[in-house]
Design a protein around this motif. Structure first.
Motif, short mmCIF file in Angstrom:
data_model
loop_
_atom_site.label_atom_id
_atom_site.label_comp_id
_atom_site.label_asym_id
_atom_site.label_seq_id
_atom_site.Cartn_x
_atom_site.Cartn_y
_atom_site.Cartn_z
N THR A 86 0.85 -1.19 0.00
CA THR A 86 0.00 0.00 0.00
C THR A 86 0.89 1.24 0.00
OG1 THR A 86 -1.77 1.17 1.18
CG2 THR A 86 -0.12 0.06 2.52
N THR A 87 0.28 2.38 -0.32
CA THR A 87 1.04 3.63 -0.34
C THR A 87 0.51 4.64 0.66
OG1 THR A 87 -0.34 4.50 -2.12
CG2 THR A 87 1.67 3.33 -2.76
N ILE A 88 -0.50 4.26 1.43
CA ILE A 88 -1.05 5.15 2.44
C ILE A 88 -1.01 4.48 3.80
CG2 ILE A 88 -2.54 6.37 0.81
CD1 ILE A 88 -4.87 4.67 1.80
N GLY A 89 -1.04 5.30 4.85
CA GLY A 89 -1.02 4.75 6.18
C GLY A 89 0.35 4.84 6.83
N ASN A 90 0.40 4.44 8.08
CA ASN A 90 1.62 4.60 8.87
C ASN A 90 2.77 3.72 8.39
OD1 ASN A 90 0.13 6.34 10.52
ND2 ASN A 90 -0.56 4.67 11.82
N THR A 91 2.48 2.45 8.14
CA THR A 91 3.54 1.53 7.71
C THR A 91 4.11 1.93 6.36
OG1 THR A 91 2.53 -0.29 8.96
CG2 THR A 91 4.11 -0.88 7.25
N ALA A 92 3.25 2.35 5.44
CA ALA A 92 3.72 2.78 4.13
C ALA A 92 4.60 4.02 4.24
CB ALA A 92 2.53 3.07 3.22
N THR A 93 4.30 4.88 5.20
CA THR A 93 5.08 6.10 5.37
C THR A 93 6.49 5.79 5.88
OG1 THR A 93 3.06 7.31 5.89
CG2 THR A 93 5.12 8.36 6.51
N VAL A 94 6.65 4.69 6.58
CA VAL A 94 7.97 4.33 7.11
C VAL A 94 8.99 4.16 5.99
CG1 VAL A 94 9.26 2.49 8.28
CG2 VAL A 94 7.10 3.29 9.24
N VAL A 95 8.56 3.63 4.85
CA VAL A 95 9.50 3.35 3.75
C VAL A 95 10.19 4.63 3.25
CG1 VAL A 95 9.73 2.41 1.42
CG2 VAL A 95 8.23 1.29 3.08
N PRO A 96 9.45 5.65 2.82
CA PRO A 96 10.14 6.88 2.38
C PRO A 96 10.85 7.59 3.54
CG PRO A 96 7.77 7.22 2.40
CD PRO A 96 8.00 5.75 2.58
N LEU A 97 10.35 7.46 4.75
CA LEU A 97 11.04 8.06 5.89
C LEU A 97 12.43 7.46 6.05
CD1 LEU A 97 8.25 8.32 8.64
CD2 LEU A 97 9.44 10.22 7.53
N VAL A 98 12.54 6.15 5.94
CA VAL A 98 13.84 5.49 6.07
C VAL A 98 14.76 5.88 4.92
CG1 VAL A 98 15.02 3.26 6.08
CG2 VAL A 98 12.91 3.56 7.39
N ILE A 99 14.22 5.86 3.70
CA ILE A 99 15.03 6.22 2.53
C ILE A 99 15.56 7.64 2.65
CG2 ILE A 99 14.98 6.60 0.03
CD1 ILE A 99 12.92 4.32 -0.14
N SER A 100 14.72 8.55 3.14
CA SER A 100 15.11 9.94 3.26
C SER A 100 16.08 10.16 4.42
CB SER A 100 13.87 10.82 3.45
OG SER A 100 14.22 12.18 3.58
N ALA A 101 15.85 9.45 5.54
CA ALA A 101 16.63 9.72 6.75
C ALA A 101 17.96 8.98 6.79
CB ALA A 101 15.81 9.35 7.99
#
Length: 220
Positions: A86-101
């Motif tokens: 999925t691309t929405i929700g908390n778990t989906a948000t973790v992916v770009p957060l990790v890539i960015s951080a």
């Protein structure tokens, strides 16, 4: 000031924000630690110079850090969907957060490890310590206070990213601020989310400062 439903919604927003921030910080530190150590070890004046690897990783880190988070979050939507479904929700948000951080964390770790006294590293080398021993027995232990401070900085940065993610499908306090504070002009909820975010940042920073002081051998 708020009814029970609003308080419950804010409490859920805090929990969602903490989930995204802490999980993302954990994974970002795992990947960032690897990249940061490689940058220090393989730099031209490092303990195991490998200029080609250093230059490639240095460019990758710099390029990734150059992406604004919202643009990066949209750009990695296919990867996020393939990874978590999925691309929405908390778990989906973790992916770009990790890539960015992760690249940001890598730079923090690189900076912390470079602060270690060069003489200590050279002494370990003269005694025949391997690269792995120097990393695990010298660099990381000596840089622990700085690494802990860096983790608090990373967590607060990721917290800010998680709040921005509310604009494109993320959850947490950012979603509440946009949905109610911006779209519905409910300034009381907007104010509440800002205050809660400030409190969380202060808690992260205080925990980091205390842990860093406790781990600093010079102050024990």
């Amino acid at each position: 000031m708020f009814d029970t439903e609003t308080l419950t919604m804010l409490a859920e927003g805090v929990l969602d924000t903490l989930y995204m921030t802490l999980v993302s910080t954990l994974f970002a530190y795992v990947f960032g630690m690897v990249m940061g150590v490689i940058l220090v070890v393989c730099r031209p004046d490092g303990i195991r110079p490998c200029v080609s690897l250093y230059k490639v990783l240095d460019i990758v880190v710099n390029l990734t850090r150059s992406f604004p988070f919202l643009i990066l979050m949209i750009a990695v939507i296919p990867f996020t969907r393939a990874l978590v479904g999925t691309t929405i929700g908390n778990t989906a948000t973790v992916v770009p957060l990790v890539i960015s951080a992760a690249p940001f964390v890598a730079r923090l770790i690189e900076s912390s490890l470079l602060e270690v006294d060069r003489g200590i590293v050279e002494a370990a080398q003269s005694m025949g310590a391997s690269t792995w021993q120097i990393i695990t027995k010298v660099l990381l232990p000596e840089a622990t206070p700085s690494l802990i401070n860096g983790s608090a900085i990373a967590a607060t940065t990721i917290l800010g990213y998680s709040a921005m993610s509310g604009a494109v499908g993320g959850g947490g306090l950012g979603k509440l601020a946009i949905m109610y504070g911006y779209n519905r002009y409910q300034t009381d909820i907007m104010f509440a989310t800002v205050v809660l975010l400030i409190i969380i940042v202060q808690i992260f920073q205080e925990i980091g400062n205390r842990a860093a002081r406790h781990s600093d051998k010079r102050q024990s």
